[in-house]
Scaffold this motif. Structure first.
Motif, PDB file in Angstrom:
ATOM      1  N   GLU A  42      67.608  40.328  59.734  1.00 24.40           N
ATOM      2  CA  GLU A  42      68.040  40.911  61.005  1.00 24.40           C
ATOM      3  C   GLU A  42      66.981  40.658  62.085  1.00 24.40           C
ATOM      4  O   GLU A  42      67.287  40.224  63.192  1.00 24.40           O
ATOM      5  CB  GLU A  42      68.211  42.416  60.774  1.00 24.40           C
ATOM      6  N   ARG A  43      65.710  40.883  61.725  1.00 24.09           N
ATOM      7  CA  ARG A  43      64.644  40.719  62.712  1.00 24.09           C
ATOM      8  C   ARG A  43      64.444  39.244  63.044  1.00 24.09           C
ATOM      9  O   ARG A  43      64.222  38.880  64.198  1.00 24.09           O
ATOM     10  CB  ARG A  43      63.352  41.360  62.171  1.00 24.09           C
TER      11      ARG A  43
ATOM     12  N   ASP B 238      57.140  42.086  66.622  1.00 22.51           N
ATOM     13  CA  ASP B 238      58.069  41.764  65.542  1.00 22.51           C
ATOM     14  C   ASP B 238      57.439  40.826  64.518  1.00 22.51           C
ATOM     15  O   ASP B 238      57.830  40.821  63.353  1.00 22.51           O
ATOM     16  CB  ASP B 238      59.333  41.106  66.109  1.00 22.51           C
TER      17      ASP B 238
ATOM     18  N   ARG C 193      65.423  37.549  71.480  1.00 15.10           N
ATOM     19  CA  ARG C 193      65.335  38.960  71.793  1.00 15.10           C
ATOM     20  C   ARG C 193      64.192  39.641  71.038  1.00 15.10           C
ATOM     21  O   ARG C 193      64.172  40.854  70.860  1.00 15.10           O
ATOM     22  CB  ARG C 193      66.668  39.650  71.463  1.00 15.10           C
ATOM     23  N   GLY C 194      63.243  38.818  70.582  1.00 12.11           N
ATOM     24  CA  GLY C 194      62.146  39.360  69.802  1.00 12.11           C
ATOM     25  C   GLY C 194      60.922  39.673  70.643  1.00 12.11           C
ATOM     26  O   GLY C 194      60.799  39.214  71.786  1.00 12.11           O
TER      27      GLY C 194
ATOM     28  N   ARG D 288      63.356  47.972  73.793  1.00 15.30           N
ATOM     29  CA  ARG D 288      63.546  46.918  72.800  1.00 15.30           C
ATOM     30  C   ARG D 288      64.510  45.870  73.362  1.00 15.30           C
ATOM     31  O   ARG D 288      65.652  46.198  73.699  1.00 15.30           O
ATOM     32  CB  ARG D 288      64.146  47.494  71.499  1.00 15.30           C
ATOM     33  N   SER D 289      64.047  44.621  73.426  1.00 13.14           N
ATOM     34  CA  SER D 289      64.910  43.562  73.967  1.00 13.14           C
ATOM     35  C   SER D 289      66.110  43.321  73.066  1.00 13.14           C
ATOM     36  O   SER D 289      67.125  42.793  73.494  1.00 13.14           O
ATOM     37  CB  SER D 289      64.122  42.263  74.090  1.00 13.14           C
ATOM     38  N   SER D 290      65.974  43.695  71.799  1.00 11.16           N
ATOM     39  CA  SER D 290      67.071  43.440  70.865  1.00 11.16           C
ATOM     40  C   SER D 290      68.217  44.432  71.054  1.00 11.16           C
ATOM     41  O   SER D 290      69.306  44.220  70.528  1.00 11.16           O
ATOM     42  CB  SER D 290      66.562  43.511  69.430  1.00 11.16           C
TER      43      SER D 290
ATOM     44  N   GLU E 263      64.880  51.426  67.588  1.00 11.62           N
ATOM     45  CA  GLU E 263      65.702  50.241  67.848  1.00 11.62           C
ATOM     46  C   GLU E 263      66.101  50.155  69.318  1.00 11.62           C
ATOM     47  O   GLU E 263      66.686  49.176  69.756  1.00 11.62           O
ATOM     48  CB  GLU E 263      66.956  50.249  66.956  1.00 11.62           C
TER      49      GLU E 263
ATOM     50  N   GLN F  97      66.981  38.207  65.518  1.00 10.84           N
ATOM     51  CA  GLN F  97      66.656  38.667  66.873  1.00 10.84           C
ATOM     52  C   GLN F  97      65.644  37.727  67.521  1.00 10.84           C
ATOM     53  O   GLN F  97      65.746  37.402  68.705  1.00 10.84           O
ATOM     54  CB  GLN F  97      66.091  40.095  66.827  1.00 10.84           C
TER      55      GLN F  97
ATOM     56  N   GLU G 249      67.273  34.447  68.486  1.00 14.64           N
ATOM     57  CA  GLU G 249      68.126  34.604  69.674  1.00 14.64           C
ATOM     58  C   GLU G 249      67.325  34.898  70.942  1.00 14.64           C
ATOM     59  O   GLU G 249      67.904  35.127  72.004  1.00 14.64           O
ATOM     60  CB  GLU G 249      69.128  35.743  69.443  1.00 14.64           C
TER      61      GLU G 249
ATOM     62  N   ASP H 135      71.107  45.921  73.083  1.00 15.39           N
ATOM     63  CA  ASP H 135      71.945  45.527  74.207  1.00 15.39           C
ATOM     64  C   ASP H 135      72.942  46.653  74.473  1.00 15.39           C
ATOM     65  O   ASP H 135      73.913  46.833  73.744  1.00 15.39           O
ATOM     66  CB  ASP H 135      72.672  44.223  73.836  1.00 15.39           C
TER      67      ASP H 135
END
Lengths: 605, 181
Positions: A517-518, A531, A526-527, A581-583, B140, A521, A524, A585
């Motif tokens: 999952e990380r 991370d 979004r990390g 967190r950029s991940s 998160e 991210q 994509e 949305d």
């Protein structure tokens, strides 16, 4: 009708003496006969073997190649490992989807074809490849796939897809495969002239303890990857208490990118079986099992014939005698059914016992309590071949090859972005750069050494030697050119481990999913830099806390790319100045509620 | 010198963690000597009045307002602490994460065995914050500096943590304070 089916199932069970430890064979036979294992068939198997229904059900659910749903008369399993993907698997997959009109995981309405993906089927040097029932089809293209379906619709016989036979024994009538051996480099140990029977005769002129001593003197280490000293393993098994001891040959070659055992089993099965007999003599075993991965089922008939021949020649079976010693030793082949984890020795033993291929707790080690609780010695195919040559030519000869800590030669399965993929026998200590040169990998940018569970190295490490103390590998060398994305490769391997995890222990089952999952991210964009620490820490926890070798090595693709390709990661991550967190949305998270309530967010729009 | 400011909030939580804060009993008098409370249910400040040293977050994020408040906390606080299991892992509210949102709403307002709802409608006033597709633990959504586990974390755990943070000393939580079985 049910009565008839039950009768047939009963006779299959009787063939295996209603022995629950042969459950995997029974289930395989039922599937072969009826195409799948129905609920009624499960009831009947359970009744005939006097075991709870749930045990049959759970065993079926474990293995990739066993199915409780009706499948097509022909099942096409397209290999989707990373190398096949790079060789154009997607185009082949699209062609199959198009001509069959179904997606992967489905069966056509007429019940003729099922389409599935399979992890590495051991054909990376001739991909993209697929299994059509048991028949291997190599070097597929989009057009080739279309033509294949056209032909199959006419005759429904996968064997007729093989028009050109491969080299060596692949052309033998009992194999008849289009597979090629691609032996590019013959070395002194495995691929040199071989005189069947000589090593076994020599072993029998010695005492078992002397044989073990010879193997110890040669300093032979296991070729599967872990590198445990073979002589020591034999000594432990010999010394363990138990009336029946077993030798198991691990031919569950499932590590992505490895295919050298396939070549050994095709070209030198006599050597493998002789090695098993020597091991049997040394540890005091009378029975051997070859655990053959389901993907190599096309070799089964040939191997059975070789066993039969050896029995006739008196090399196997009852009372094999030399001038000094007599002993009984025979071998059976246990077919696997599509489970990577069964390459792990305790899982392999579970599978041989007819159970789910779950790893067992260690200790006790197989040498103390293995197959059916008996002392068991599990050796890799290549290790057993080395044993034969050591007996034949002497420990001193063997140990002067290679390096001090890694004597002998190693078979390497080389695939990927190189001009000469195939099997190479090279002395241990050979530099990776020399290997790449031999294989025609002129612009390698990254090399995955040791398969999915191994490590990804960059050019800074190409000077390192292939050996247990240097770059360790069970044989797999996958080459990637500069145009490949190492993160996507790591991502693929991680998905593979998640698929193949048996799910027993939490660090492996949950940890790898979190790792993936990380990683997604990060890929994509979004990390965040933190991370990378997270990946490192989580990866180390999974390694340290998992129960078996699968979990203990599963984070390696991430950890080794983090170590050797850090800039690739660093380019993708950035700090979020607000501390958000950029991940996350918010719009994506609100989509569903917006749809249900038919209104939009007042805060975020 | 101005006292450091502390803010607290309860997102998708049960206020149990805030009850646990109150369980520090008379030590609350010592606490107000050490800090000023800013936005918090304890003093009922609805908005931030300035920069805060520490923000304590109870509960995860189940709706857009939770996200908004949490982001507001992140922007106003130097250190954010996830207080309790819901903030840390989503907790009980996250049990809905495996069930589609529409099914959850229908069960809660239409089909549940104890539901009395003659209108047969699911409440949908514009004042009601939109639900997120699932319940998210706080880390998160924004960067979280520390996690205090427990359901709820005991008063002593909260006290020890706050005192350590405010006096710039390492947090020493004895085994008894982080043992939950």
């Amino acid at each position: 009708m049910t009565y008839l089916i039950n009768g047939q199932i009963e006779s299959i069970c009787v063939e295996y003496q209603r022995d629950r430890h042969r459950l995997l064979d029974i289930i395989r036979s039922v599937q072969q006969k009826f195409g799948y294992i129905s609920d009624e068939a499960i009831d009947e198997i359970a009744r005939c073997c006097s075991i709870p229904r749930v045990e049959v059900d759970s065993t079926i659910s474990f293995y990739g190649y066993l199915s409780k749903q009706p499948r097509g008369r022909i099942t096409i399993r397209l290999c989707n490992d990373i190398i096949d993907r790079l060789q154009g698997m997607e185009r082949v997959a699209a062609a199959f989807r198009e001509v069959l009109g179904i997606d992967f995981g489905r069966t056509t309405a007429d019940g003729n074809f099922s389409l599935e993906y399979a992890p590495c089927i051991g054909m990376c040097d001739q991909g993209p490849a697929a299994l059509v029932n048991d028949v291997v089809v190599t070097k597929l293209t989009g057009d080739g796939a279309r033509e294949m379906i056209r032909d199959l619709r006419e005759h429904m016989d996968p064997h007729r897809l093989v028009r050109t036979l491969g080299d060596g024994n692949n052309a033998h009538e009992l194999i008849s495969a289009m597979v090629n051996n691609n032996i590019r480099q013959r070395g002194e140990v495995i691929f040199s002239e071989f005189h069947p029977g000589e090593a076994l005769r020599k072993a029998l002129s010695m005492s078992p303890v002397e044989v073990i001593k010879e193997i110890k003197t040669s300093r032979l280490r296991g070729r599967g990857g872990a590198g445990f000293p073979t002589g020591m393993k034999w000594e432990f098994t010999r010394g363990a208490a138990g009336p029946n001891k077993y030798v198991i040959c691990n031919a569950d070659e499932g590590e992505p990118g490895t295919f050298k055992d396939r070549v050994l089993l095709t070209e030198c099965p006599e050597m493998v079986f002789e090695g098993m007999a020597i091991a049997g003599y040394a540890i005091g075993a009378e029975q051997g099992i070859v655990y053959l991965r389901g993907e190599y089922a096309y070799l089964n008939n040939y191997l059975e014939q070789v066993l039969q021949k050896l029995r006739k020649q008196g090399m196997l079976g009852a009372r094999f005698c030399s001038t000094k010693h007599c002993f009984n030793f025979d071998i059976r082949i246990q077919m696997g059914a599509g489970a990577y984890i069964c390459g792990e020795e305790t899982a392999l033993i579970s599978s041989c016992e007819g159970l789910r291929g779950d790893p067992k707790n260690r200790p006790p080690f197989p040498a103390q309590k293995g197959y059916l609780e008996n002392p068991t010695c599990v050796n890799n195919v290549e290790t057993l071949c080395c044993v034969v040559r050591i007996l034949e030519k002497g420990a001193a000869w063997f140990s002067q090859l290679g390096t001090t800590d890694s004597p002998g030669t190693k078979l390497l399965s080389i695939s990927g972005d190189c001009r000469r993929p195939g099997v190479y026998e090279l002395p241990f200590g050979v530099k990776l750069s020399e290997v790449l040169k031999l294989a025609g990998a002129d612009n390698a940018a990254a090399v995955q050494v040791g398969g999915a569970s191994g490590q990804m190295v960059g050019s800074a490490d190409f000077h390192k030697p292939i050996s247990y103390e240097g770059l360790a590998t069970g044989g797999s060398i996958m080459v990637f050119g500069p145009h490949r994305n190492v993160l996507e490769i790591a991502h693929y391997f991680l998905e593979f481990f998640i698929d193949e995890s048996c799910g027993y222990c939490t660090p492996c089952r949950v940890g790898n999913t979190l790792l993936l999952e990380r990683l997604e991210q990060i890929i994509e964009g979004r990390g965040e830099p933190a991370d990378l620490d997270y990946l490192q820490q989580l990866g180390q926890s999974i390694k340290a806390l998992s129960r078996c070798g699968l979990g203990q090595t599963s984070p390696n693709p991430v950890l080794s790319t983090l170590k050797n390709f850090k800039p690739v990661y660093e380019q993708l991550v950035k700090v979020n100045p607000q501390g958000f967190r950029s991940s996350f949305d918010i719009n994506r998270a609100l989509e569903e509620a917006s749809r249900i309530t038919e209104r939009r967010s007042v805060i975020y729009e | 010198m101005a006292k450091p400011r502390v803010a607290t909030t309860s997102l998708a939580g049960c206020f149990g963690c805030h009850m646990s804060i109150l369980d520090i009993d008379d030590r609350i008098l010592k606490l107000v000597e050490l800090v000023d409370f800013d936005k918090s249910p304890i003093d009922d400040f609805k908005t931030f009045t300035g920069r805060c040293a520490v923000g304590l977050i109870e509960g995860g994020c189940c709706n857009e307002e939770n996200v908004h408040v949490l982001q507001d906390f992140r922007q106003h606080c130097d250190i954010l602490i996830s207080l309790g299991d819901c903030a840390t892992m989503g907790g009980i509210p996250a049990l809905r994460n495996t069930i589609p949102l529409r099914e959850c709403l229908e069960e809660a307002y239409l089909h549940g065995p104890s539901v009395y709802n003659p209108s047969g409608r699911i409440p949908n006033d514009p004042e009601i914050p939109l639900l997120l597709n699932k319940v998210y633990p706080c880390h998160e959504v924004v960067k979280i500096d520390y996690h205090l586990p427990g359901c709820p974390p005991s008063a002593d755990t909260i006290w020890e943590t706050l005192v350590a943070l405010l006096s710039d000393k390492p947090v020493q939580l004895p085994y008894e304070l982080i043992k939950y079985d």
